[in-house]
Design a protein around this motif. Structure first.
Motif, PDB file in Angstrom:
ATOM      1  N   ASP A  53       0.831  -1.198   0.000  1.00 22.35           N
ATOM      2  CA  ASP A  53       0.000   0.000   0.000  1.00 22.35           C
ATOM      3  C   ASP A  53       0.870   1.255   0.000  1.00 22.35           C
ATOM      4  O   ASP A  53       1.738   1.420   0.866  1.00 22.35           O
ATOM      5  CB  ASP A  53      -0.891  -0.032   1.248  1.00 22.35           C
ATOM      6  CG  ASP A  53      -1.871   1.122   1.299  1.00 22.35           C
ATOM      7  OD1 ASP A  53      -2.102   1.768   0.257  1.00 22.35           O
ATOM      8  OD2 ASP A  53      -2.414   1.373   2.394  1.00 22.35           O
ATOM      9  N   PRO A  54       0.647   2.175  -0.961  1.00 21.81           N
ATOM     10  CA  PRO A  54       1.444   3.414  -0.989  1.00 21.81           C
ATOM     11  C   PRO A  54       1.285   4.250   0.283  1.00 21.81           C
ATOM     12  O   PRO A  54       2.223   4.929   0.707  1.00 21.81           O
ATOM     13  CB  PRO A  54       0.909   4.177  -2.206  1.00 21.81           C
ATOM     14  CG  PRO A  54       0.012   3.262  -2.932  1.00 21.81           C
ATOM     15  CD  PRO A  54      -0.295   2.091  -2.075  1.00 21.81           C
ATOM     16  N   ALA A  55       0.127   4.191   0.919  1.00 27.71           N
ATOM     17  CA  ALA A  55      -0.083   4.952   2.160  1.00 27.71           C
ATOM     18  C   ALA A  55       0.820   4.413   3.268  1.00 27.71           C
ATOM     19  O   ALA A  55       1.399   5.188   4.052  1.00 27.71           O
ATOM     20  CB  ALA A  55      -1.545   4.877   2.583  1.00 27.71           C
ATOM     21  N   LEU A  56       0.970   3.092   3.348  1.00 27.58           N
ATOM     22  CA  LEU A  56       1.835   2.489   4.362  1.00 27.58           C
ATOM     23  C   LEU A  56       3.306   2.810   4.079  1.00 27.58           C
ATOM     24  O   LEU A  56       4.073   3.107   5.000  1.00 27.58           O
ATOM     25  CB  LEU A  56       1.619   0.975   4.406  1.00 27.58           C
ATOM     26  CG  LEU A  56       2.399   0.219   5.468  1.00 27.58           C
ATOM     27  CD1 LEU A  56       2.076   0.738   6.855  1.00 27.58           C
ATOM     28  CD2 LEU A  56       2.110  -1.269   5.376  1.00 27.58           C
ATOM     29  N   ILE A  57       3.686   2.769   2.796  1.00 25.25           N
ATOM     30  CA  ILE A  57       5.069   3.127   2.430  1.00 25.25           C
ATOM     31  C   ILE A  57       5.338   4.582   2.807  1.00 25.25           C
ATOM     32  O   ILE A  57       6.381   4.906   3.384  1.00 25.25           O
ATOM     33  CB  ILE A  57       5.311   2.886   0.926  1.00 25.25           C
ATOM     34  CG1 ILE A  57       5.238   1.380   0.628  1.00 25.25           C
ATOM     35  CG2 ILE A  57       6.652   3.464   0.485  1.00 25.25           C
ATOM     36  CD1 ILE A  57       5.265   1.042  -0.848  1.00 25.25           C
ATOM     37  N   ALA A  58       4.377   5.476   2.499  1.00 23.74           N
ATOM     38  CA  ALA A  58       4.543   6.895   2.825  1.00 23.74           C
ATOM     39  C   ALA A  58       4.672   7.083   4.331  1.00 23.74           C
ATOM     40  O   ALA A  58       5.528   7.846   4.796  1.00 23.74           O
ATOM     41  CB  ALA A  58       3.353   7.696   2.284  1.00 23.74           C
ATOM     42  N   LYS A  59       3.853   6.381   5.095  1.00 24.03           N
ATOM     43  CA  LYS A  59       3.922   6.505   6.559  1.00 24.03           C
ATOM     44  C   LYS A  59       5.284   6.058   7.072  1.00 24.03           C
ATOM     45  O   LYS A  59       5.876   6.698   7.932  1.00 24.03           O
ATOM     46  CB  LYS A  59       2.810   5.662   7.190  1.00 24.03           C
ATOM     47  CG  LYS A  59       2.734   5.785   8.682  1.00 24.03           C
ATOM     48  CD  LYS A  59       1.572   5.006   9.250  1.00 24.03           C
ATOM     49  CE  LYS A  59       1.526   5.165  10.751  1.00 24.03           C
ATOM     50  NZ  LYS A  59       0.437   4.399  11.346  1.00 24.03           N
ATOM     51  N   THR A  60       5.801   4.962   6.513  1.00 27.57           N
ATOM     52  CA  THR A  60       7.119   4.458   6.908  1.00 27.57           C
ATOM     53  C   THR A  60       8.205   5.476   6.571  1.00 27.57           C
ATOM     54  O   THR A  60       9.097   5.744   7.383  1.00 27.57           O
ATOM     55  CB  THR A  60       7.411   3.120   6.200  1.00 27.57           C
ATOM     56  OG1 THR A  60       6.372   2.202   6.526  1.00 27.57           O
ATOM     57  CG2 THR A  60       8.750   2.559   6.623  1.00 27.57           C
ATOM     58  N   LEU A  61       8.128   6.048   5.365  1.00 31.79           N
ATOM     59  CA  LEU A  61       9.138   7.036   4.955  1.00 31.79           C
ATOM     60  C   LEU A  61       9.068   8.300   5.809  1.00 31.79           C
ATOM     61  O   LEU A  61      10.103   8.877   6.157  1.00 31.79           O
ATOM     62  CB  LEU A  61       8.949   7.388   3.475  1.00 31.79           C
ATOM     63  CG  LEU A  61       9.267   6.279   2.475  1.00 31.79           C
ATOM     64  CD1 LEU A  61       8.840   6.685   1.078  1.00 31.79           C
ATOM     65  CD2 LEU A  61      10.738   5.919   2.514  1.00 31.79           C
ATOM     66  N   LEU A  62       7.868   8.716   6.152  1.00 35.71           N
ATOM     67  CA  LEU A  62       7.721   9.941   6.951  1.00 35.71           C
ATOM     68  C   LEU A  62       8.167   9.738   8.395  1.00 35.71           C
ATOM     69  O   LEU A  62       8.632  10.676   9.040  1.00 35.71           O
ATOM     70  CB  LEU A  62       6.269  10.419   6.913  1.00 35.71           C
ATOM     71  CG  LEU A  62       5.793  10.929   5.547  1.00 35.71           C
ATOM     72  CD1 LEU A  62       4.297  11.172   5.565  1.00 35.71           C
ATOM     73  CD2 LEU A  62       6.550  12.185   5.140  1.00 35.71           C
TER      74      LEU A  62
END
Length: 194
Positions: A53-62
């Motif tokens: 999920d791109p949202a989960l990847i974004a959360k991890t990166l942030l």
């Protein structure tokens, strides 16, 4: 989900808290990864689905700690399965700083030199090199000096025994001393009265 949908969703999630340069670095990385996997013969949808999920990847990166040499400070890309920094001058400076630090002398080296100077002075005074020592260390072997430890333990044991004996003697004889002192005081009062 297609590659373009994945990258747009990731970009949208990252745009809330990342700079455009950092977002561009992350999008470039994932775009390169997807392209490399497709070039290996994997289906686009399978590659995108494997990323998650791109949202989960974004959360991890942030939530990840920011590195000054990571995305945004230099353009990053994914090429043939290898994550590479393209701004090599900045990366080389970082490498030089790291290697300079690791090549520096041991910070305790100065203390070791002082200790060696003290050992040399000891040898000049006594004519014998200083051995690993201290009272509890055997000067010949550097091991534990059990004779010294035994002597210290014996001295402590004797001191404790003497203190206990003194306390018991005082406790036993104190009533006797008080009775004798009381009788002596009473007798001296009667003698004066006659």
């Amino acid at each position: 989900m297609t590659r373009d949908e994945f990258l747009r969703a990731l970009s949208a999630k990252l745009s809330r808290e990342m700079s455009q340069a950092e977002i561009a670095g992350q999008i470039s990385y994932y775009q390169g990864y997807i392209d490399a996997e497709i070039a290996k013969g994997n289906a686009e949808e399978a590659v995108v689905d494997s990323l998650g999920d791109p949202a989960l990847i974004a959360k991890t990166l942030l939530n990840a700690p920011r590195n000054p040499y990571a995305a945004g400070s230099m353009a990053d890309s994914y090429e043939e399965g290898v994550y590479q920094a393209q701004n090599s001058r900045e990366f080389e400076e970082f490498e030089e700083e790291s290697s300079t630090f690791s090549e520096k002398e041991n910070p305790f080296e100065d203390f070791r030199e002082v200790d060696e100077d003290r050992s040399d002075a000891e040898e000049q005074v006594t004519g014998q090199p200083e051995k690993a020592g201290g009272m509890l260390r055997d000067r010949e072997t550097g091991g534990i000096n059990w004779n010294a430890i035994g002597a210290i333990a014996l001295i402590v044991l004797v001191a404790v025994l003497l203190i206990v004996l003194f306390v018991h003697a005082v406790a036993f004889f104190l009533p006797v001393i008080l009775v004798v002192a009381g009788i002596t005081l009473i007798m001296s009062l009667f003698r004066r009265g006659r």
